[in-house]
Design an enzyme around this catalytic site. Structure first.
Site, mmCIF file in Angstrom:
data_model
loop_
_atom_site.group_PDB
_atom_site.id
_atom_site.type_symbol
_atom_site.label_atom_id
_atom_site.label_comp_id
_atom_site.label_asym_id
_atom_site.label_seq_id
_atom_site.Cartn_x
_atom_site.Cartn_y
_atom_site.Cartn_z
ATOM 1 N N HIS A 1 0.854 -1.187 0.000
ATOM 2 C CA HIS A 1 0.000 0.000 0.000
ATOM 3 C C HIS A 1 0.887 1.233 0.000
ATOM 4 C CE1 HIS A 1 0.959 0.217 4.239
ATOM 5 N NE2 HIS A 1 0.448 -0.990 4.442
ATOM 6 N N HIS B 1 4.070 1.360 2.138
ATOM 7 C CA HIS B 1 5.273 0.696 1.611
ATOM 8 C C HIS B 1 5.939 1.579 0.556
ATOM 9 C CE1 HIS B 1 2.806 -2.944 2.806
ATOM 10 N NE2 HIS B 1 3.926 -3.154 3.477
ATOM 11 N N GLY C 1 8.547 1.368 8.716
ATOM 12 C CA GLY C 1 7.516 2.370 8.984
ATOM 13 C C GLY C 1 7.337 2.579 10.487
ATOM 14 N N ASP D 1 4.745 0.505 12.934
ATOM 15 C CA ASP D 1 5.082 -0.669 13.752
ATOM 16 C C ASP D 1 6.219 -0.276 14.688
ATOM 17 O OD1 ASP D 1 3.251 -2.465 12.398
ATOM 18 O OD2 ASP D 1 4.573 -2.222 10.688
HETATM 19 O O1 PAF Z 1 6.529 -5.201 8.813
HETATM 20 C C1 PAF Z 1 6.461 -6.232 8.094
HETATM 21 O O2 PAF Z 1 5.808 -6.256 7.052
HETATM 22 C C2 PAF Z 1 7.178 -7.487 8.541
HETATM 23 O O3 PAF Z 1 7.157 -7.614 9.920
HETATM 24 C C3 PAF Z 1 8.620 -7.594 8.004
HETATM 25 C C4 PAF Z 1 9.495 -6.485 8.538
HETATM 26 C C5 PAF Z 1 8.593 -7.545 6.479
HETATM 27 C C6 PAF Z 1 9.236 -8.923 8.427
HETATM 28 O O4 PAF Z 1 8.533 -10.009 7.921
#
Ligand code: PAF
Length: 376
Positions: A69, A72, A208, A211
């Site tokens: 999305h 990203h 990001g 998280d």
């Molecule tokens: O944030 C995410 O999408 C996942 O935790 C990651 C960092 C790709 C690890 O699988």
């Protein structure tokens, strides 16, 4: 020193032919992108990385689980500002899903992902053409989309708390907040990120802010295990009304989406209290709680076909490095204000209602955070 980058065409002959070789041995997927190769295995990534190193190019790495999305894409744009080449991984990592969490229902949207990445690469190419020679405008040079067997080459990936395997555990950070209800989650994240960093050896990695616990754990891992990469945190991408973008939002549907916004509103109410000069836990978290309690009471008063119920899993006020809970915010350090809401499945749906992927039956965990900025 940054320099103008014009992408594949500016490669040395050796590097560009390497990219073409690499591309021809890349995966043939449902949709084959044209502007970058997709690698399924480690040696091709390493080969390209070595070539880029020899050519004095820098690599920014954006790890993802797909279902891309705008959030990203903003990580990739940031990576393009600081690196000549960007690697993006797409891998739904089994070890970060608990045994009771449904790995198989995680959204997988390969074709749409490739389309978005190709469009973004075009945008980056146009930006490069328009940029001054002082501006770095990198491009996506490779997608790494390994199989589980590639990422976990010996033992099968275990999601059991006491499962066997080669794991990276970052404690006590991994046990806090999200770790309270998802005991293997950060072990899985740290493990897969360490593997991905070892494979791509990036100059910089991009995560990001949404998280926040993941970002703190990755920074700790990089520091403690002397990983030679810089960790960059990019601010949370939000919808116009404030909802944080997440791959899981596709499950919400209109009703749960409207009520799920309570999470952001609660955090904003708490942030407002901090900005007004108050620093105590009771004042700051009290403001957030009063929002979640009020909305929950309103929802409970509605009929099952109109309401969306939820549970606040945690609302936390914590130190920005240790995630230790705070009774009082030290204004010189600031704090992390974070929360998780568990949106329950809809009890009854109405004809024609837009209930999201899974028809409103998939429970959705929403997380969000705001940084209470240090003040002088
Ligand atoms: O944030 C995410 O999408 C996942 O935790 C990651 C960092 C790709 C690890 O699988």
């Amino acid at each position: 020193m940054s320099r103008l980058v014009t992408g594949v065409r500016s490669f040395s002959t050796a590097a560009s032919s390497l990219l073409i070789d690499a591309a021809s041995s890349a995966v043939r997927s449902a949709r084959q992108p044209s502007s970058f190769p997709v690698f399924r295995d480690v040696p091709q990534v390493r080969q390209l990385r070595r070539q880029l190193l020899k050519n004095d190019r820098s690599v920014g790495f954006v790890p993802t689980m797909g279902a891309l999305h705008e959030g990203h894409l903003s990580l990739i744009r940031e990576a393009a500002r600081e690196n000549t080449d960007i690697f993006v991984s797409i891998f739904v990592n089994p070890t970060q899903f608990g045994v009771n969490e449904d790995l198989s229902s995680y959204p997988r949207t390969w074709d749409a992902d490739m389309e978005k990445l190709e469009k973004l690469n075009e945008e980056l190419a146009n930006a490069a053409a328009a940029a001054s020679s002082e501006t770095t405008t990198g491009r996506i040079s490779a997608i790494f989309a390994p199989t589980a067997k590639v990422m976990y080459p010996t033992l099968p990936p275990s999601s059991e708390v006491d499962g066997n395997g080669s794991f990276v555990t970052i404690t006590p950070l991994s046990k806090k907040l999200e770790g309270g209800s998802r005991p293997v989650f950060f072990r899985g994240v740290a493990t897969v990120c360490m593997k991905l960093f070892n494979i791509t050896t990036p100059d910089r990695v991009y995560f990001g802010q949404k998280d926040v616990q993941q970002t703190i754990i990755i920074k700790r891992m990089v520091q403690d295990l002397h990983v030679g990469t810089e960790v960059r945190i990019v601010s949370t991408s939000r919808e116009a009304d404030g909802l944080a973008l997440s791959s899981r939002n596709v499950y919400l549907g209109d009703r749960r989406r409207a009520v799920g916004l309570t999470l952001y509103k609660a955090l904003k109410a708490a942030e407002e209290v901090y900005r007004s000069g108050k620093t105590s836990r009771a004042d700051i978290l009290g403001a957030a709680r009063s929002v979640t309690d009020r909305v929950l009471a309103e929802q409970q008063a509605l009929s099952p076909s109109e309401r969306a119920l939820f549970e606040a899993d945690y609302i936390s006020l914590a130190d920005p490095d240790t995630l230790d809970e705070l009774d009082l915010v030290d204004r010189s350090r600031g704090a992390v204000l974070s929360a998780a809401l568990k949106m329950a499945p809809l009890e009854e749906t109405r004809d024609g209602e837009r209930c999201g992927l899974g028809g409103g039956k998939v429970p959705v965990r929403l997380i969000d955070n705001l940084i209470l900025q240090p003040q002088q």
